[in-house]
Design an enzyme around this catalytic site. Structure first.
Site, PDB file in Angstrom:
ATOM      1  CD  GLU A  49      -2.876  -1.172   0.012  1.00  0.00           C
ATOM      2  OE1 GLU A  49      -2.903  -0.211  -0.775  1.00  0.00           O
ATOM      3  OE2 GLU A  49      -3.555  -2.202  -0.150  1.00  0.00           O
ATOM      4  CG  ASN A  52      -1.632  10.105  -0.477  1.00  0.00           C
ATOM      5  OD1 ASN A  52      -1.680  11.008   0.354  1.00  0.00           O
ATOM      6  ND2 ASN A  52      -0.761  10.111  -1.475  1.00  0.00           N
ATOM      7  NE  ARG A 284      -0.878   6.781  -8.262  1.00  0.00           N
ATOM      8  CZ  ARG A 284      -0.138   5.703  -8.513  1.00  0.00           C
ATOM      9  NH1 ARG A 284       0.620   5.653  -9.593  1.00  0.00           N
ATOM     10  NH2 ARG A 284      -0.155   4.681  -7.680  1.00  0.00           N
ATOM     11  CG  ASP A 364       3.917  17.410  -6.756  1.00  0.00           C
ATOM     12  OD1 ASP A 364       4.332  18.523  -7.111  1.00  0.00           O
ATOM     13  OD2 ASP A 364       4.269  16.341  -7.290  1.00  0.00           O
ATOM     14  CB  THR A 381      -5.492   7.185  -1.866  1.00  0.00           C
ATOM     15  OG1 THR A 381      -4.197   6.735  -2.251  1.00  0.00           O
ATOM     16  CG2 THR A 381      -6.426   5.997  -1.763  1.00  0.00           C
ATOM     17  CG  PHE A 382      -1.245  11.783  -4.846  1.00  0.00           C
ATOM     18  CD1 PHE A 382       0.006  11.484  -4.347  1.00  0.00           C
ATOM     19  CD2 PHE A 382      -1.461  13.067  -5.358  1.00  0.00           C
ATOM     20  CE1 PHE A 382       1.024  12.438  -4.354  1.00  0.00           C
ATOM     21  CE2 PHE A 382      -0.452  14.020  -5.358  1.00  0.00           C
ATOM     22  CZ  PHE A 382       0.791  13.705  -4.861  1.00  0.00           C
TER      23      PHE A 382
HETATM   24  O1  GFB Z   1      -0.243   7.918  -2.664  1.00  0.00           O
HETATM   25  P1  GFB Z   1      -0.547   6.775  -3.498  1.00  0.00           P
HETATM   26  O2  GFB Z   1      -0.518   5.495  -2.824  1.00  0.00           O
HETATM   27  O3  GFB Z   1      -1.911   6.993  -4.216  1.00  0.00           O
HETATM   28  O4  GFB Z   1       0.470   6.785  -4.727  1.00  0.00           O
HETATM   29  P2  GFB Z   1      -2.731   6.084  -5.255  1.00  0.00           P
HETATM   30  C1  GFB Z   1       1.613   6.057  -4.687  1.00  0.00           C
HETATM   31  C2  GFB Z   1       2.849   6.939  -4.744  1.00  0.00           C
HETATM   32  O5  GFB Z   1       2.980   7.482  -6.042  1.00  0.00           O
HETATM   33  C3  GFB Z   1       2.849   8.166  -3.808  1.00  0.00           C
HETATM   34  C4  GFB Z   1       3.628   8.737  -5.978  1.00  0.00           C
HETATM   35  O6  GFB Z   1       3.334   7.889  -2.558  1.00  0.00           O
HETATM   36  C5  GFB Z   1       3.827   9.089  -4.520  1.00  0.00           C
HETATM   37  O7  GFB Z   1       5.128   8.760  -4.130  1.00  0.00           O
HETATM   38  N1  GFB Z   1       2.804   9.732  -6.630  1.00  0.00           N
HETATM   39  C6  GFB Z   1       1.583   9.559  -7.188  1.00  0.00           C
HETATM   40  C7  GFB Z   1       3.153  11.010  -6.800  1.00  0.00           C
HETATM   41  N2  GFB Z   1       1.149  10.702  -7.730  1.00  0.00           N
HETATM   42  C8  GFB Z   1       2.112  11.617  -7.501  1.00  0.00           C
HETATM   43  C9  GFB Z   1       2.239  13.010  -7.813  1.00  0.00           C
HETATM   44  O8  GFB Z   1       1.392  13.623  -8.414  1.00  0.00           O
HETATM   45  N3  GFB Z   1       3.362  13.643  -7.369  1.00  0.00           N
HETATM   46  C10 GFB Z   1       4.328  12.983  -6.684  1.00  0.00           C
HETATM   47  N4  GFB Z   1       5.389  13.702  -6.280  1.00  0.00           N
HETATM   48  N5  GFB Z   1       4.246  11.691  -6.403  1.00  0.00           N
HETATM   49  C11 GFB Z   1      -2.398   3.472  -5.061  1.00  0.00           C
HETATM   50  C12 GFB Z   1      -1.192   2.670  -4.643  1.00  0.00           C
HETATM   51  O9  GFB Z   1      -1.948   4.740  -5.481  1.00  0.00           O
HETATM   52  O10 GFB Z   1      -3.023   2.886  -6.163  1.00  0.00           O
HETATM   53  C13 GFB Z   1      -1.470   1.201  -4.514  1.00  0.00           C
HETATM   54  O11 GFB Z   1      -0.771   3.073  -3.376  1.00  0.00           O
HETATM   55  C14 GFB Z   1      -2.103   0.701  -5.772  1.00  0.00           C
HETATM   56  O12 GFB Z   1      -0.274   0.529  -4.297  1.00  0.00           O
HETATM   57  C15 GFB Z   1      -3.344   1.523  -6.053  1.00  0.00           C
HETATM   58  O13 GFB Z   1      -1.161   0.788  -6.821  1.00  0.00           O
HETATM   59  C16 GFB Z   1      -4.033   1.067  -7.314  1.00  0.00           C
HETATM   60  O14 GFB Z   1      -4.041   5.767  -4.656  1.00  0.00           O
HETATM   61  O15 GFB Z   1      -2.727   6.879  -6.510  1.00  0.00           O
END
Ligand code: GFB
Length: 421
Positions: A49, A52, A284, A364, A381-382
């Protein structure tokens, strides 16, 4: 390897001397604090995970800690929630030292503490009787009931059962933490239901693994939002983001009507935020391109959506937050063309070395959350965390809950989780 771990561990202890000092918690209103046995609640999340979702699981556990602290007259109110250090995240590059990043690098610890009794892992090591060998008294690996979908039984329940997966707790990859008492707990319900488990225990150290299995007690209610509002970012990261807004985007809290009280507890309902004169887009890419090909728009498609929205809003600047490789970002800039100004935050050497990928991600998110209008990525979740940040600042709902349309031109609106006080 062992020597390497020892060096890491020593450094972690060193951080504790120079860094944040824990407050003492004493919850018993009637008896002497010294008679009270401090108890420690640890948790961890499914290893793949990302950042976010982990923030969301923290909120579930923080609400549990809040309830124990505020509502229990017994020895359950002496629990401290130990914050799992940021380490080994699959999306982040941990090839460089340090391997363990404390929460204070990303969040304002005093704000978190104004909601629930939380401590950093290094505070725990400093307080605990034998930091060189921590044997957790009770470890529970949460798992879903195997029959849940077949039987359709979605009632709240928990039961110690045979483990359904061959899985061993990682104890944050610390070589000095272990447990001789590990059980699998089939679980359905909210994190606060775990109180029943603690009622039957006198252990001073309890570890909940796969804490993401436990749900929010009530998603989007007043306590949910208090926990969320207490998650103020590290002040240095806020300053870096604010300087970028001022220098490149003509955006300040004063002009954008986004000034917030110093203490989150003084925040009041408000819908007057205006935002800086720019559009922000969270695009993303990486694993989403492969795992959600239908939902993830092409770069050409994104560029067209951006230009259309800028024209509609009568703006000429867009801030792009993305995990896309540089090559993709450059292609997007070319596709948007010279008529518009395109910005992205990359971070200098200092920021990258000190705060790593997590710091850049937060910067960001801060810049995105202050824009006049925000467009996120479906189901990321970002993006959700940016929407929440905008709800806290008081943006009009229609400027926040927007997602990029897919390649078939279908534009699904994200669920609107509006702030509640
Ligand atoms: O936060 P996060 O879990 O959201 O995204 P999702 C995973 C990582 O991608 C973040 C990087 O910790 C960031 O390091 N990242 C994504 C970004 N978007 C950005 C951005 O706009 N700027 C920067 N600087 N970094 C989930 C994943 O991702 O989606 C799960 O955690 C799985 O593992 C799922 O892949 C489908 O919710 O987008």
């Amino acid at each position: 390897m062992f020597i390497f771990r020892c060096i890491l561990f020593t450094n972690l202890i060193l951080i504790s001397f120079n860094g944040y000092k824990s407050e003492e918690y004493c919850y018993d209103k009637n008896s002497q604090c010294k008679d009270k046995k401090i108890r420690y609640l640890f948790y961890d999340v499914n290893p793949p995970e990302g950042f976010n979702l982990r923030r969301d699981v923290y909120m579930r556990m923080a609400v549990l800690a809040y309830k124990l602290h505020n509502l229990r007259p017994d020895n359950l109110n002496s629990f401290k929630l130990v914050l799992p250090p940021w380490s080994h995240l699959v999306h982040w590059d941990f090839s460089q030292f340090p391997e363990y990043i404390p929460w204070s690098y990303y969040f304002d610890l005093s704000s978190l503490k104004n909601f629930a009794p939380v401590i950093e892992m290094y505070d725990f090591f400093n307080e605990y009787k034998n930091k060189y060998s921590v044997i957790i008294e009770e470890t529970y690996i949460l798992q879903h009931f195997e029959d849940m979908f077949e039987s359709g039984n979605f009632e709240d329940r928990m039961e110690v059962e045979k483990c359904t997966k061959d899985y061993k707790p990682l104890f944050f990859h610390y070589s000095n933490i272990t447990s001789n008492n590990v059980k699998c707990l089939s679980f359905h319900g909210s994190s606060t239901n775990l109180i029943k488990l603690f009622n039957e225990s006198t252990a001073s150290t309890i570890y909940i693994d796969h804490a993401e299995v436990a749900l929010h007690e009530m998603f989007g209610n007043k306590i949910y939002w208090e926990a969320r509002r207490s998650m103020r970012f590290n002040k240095e990261l806020v300053k870096i983001a604010n300087d970028f807004r001022k220098d490149f985007l003509n955006s300040t809290d004063l002009s954008d009507l986004t000034t917030i009280p110093v203490d989150w507890r003084d925040e009041k309902p408000n819908r007057n935020a205006k935002g800086g004169p720019y559009l922000s887009v969270h695009m993303r890419r990486k694993d989403f391109v492969k795992s959600r090909p239908q939902e993830t728009p092409s770069l050409k498609n994104v560029s067209e959506q951006i230009k259309k929205t800028l024209d509609k809003l009568k703006l000429d600047a867009v801030f792009i937050s993305t995990d896309a490789p540089d090559k993709e970002y450059k292609t997007l800039v070319d596709l948007i063309g010279p008529k518009y100004k395109v910005f992205k935050y990359s971070g200098d050497k200092y920021v990258k070395e000190k705060f790593k990928d997590g710091g850049i991600a937060i910067i960001d998110q801060i810049i995105c959350s202050h824009a006049r209008y925000f467009i996120g990525t479906q189901e990321s979740t970002f993006s959700f965390r940016i929407q929440e940040e905008r709800e806290i600042m008081g943006f009009p709902v229609k400027t926040t809950f927007n997602s990029l349309c897919n390649n078939d031109g279908i534009c699904r609106k994200p669920s609107q989780w509006k702030i509640v006080y």
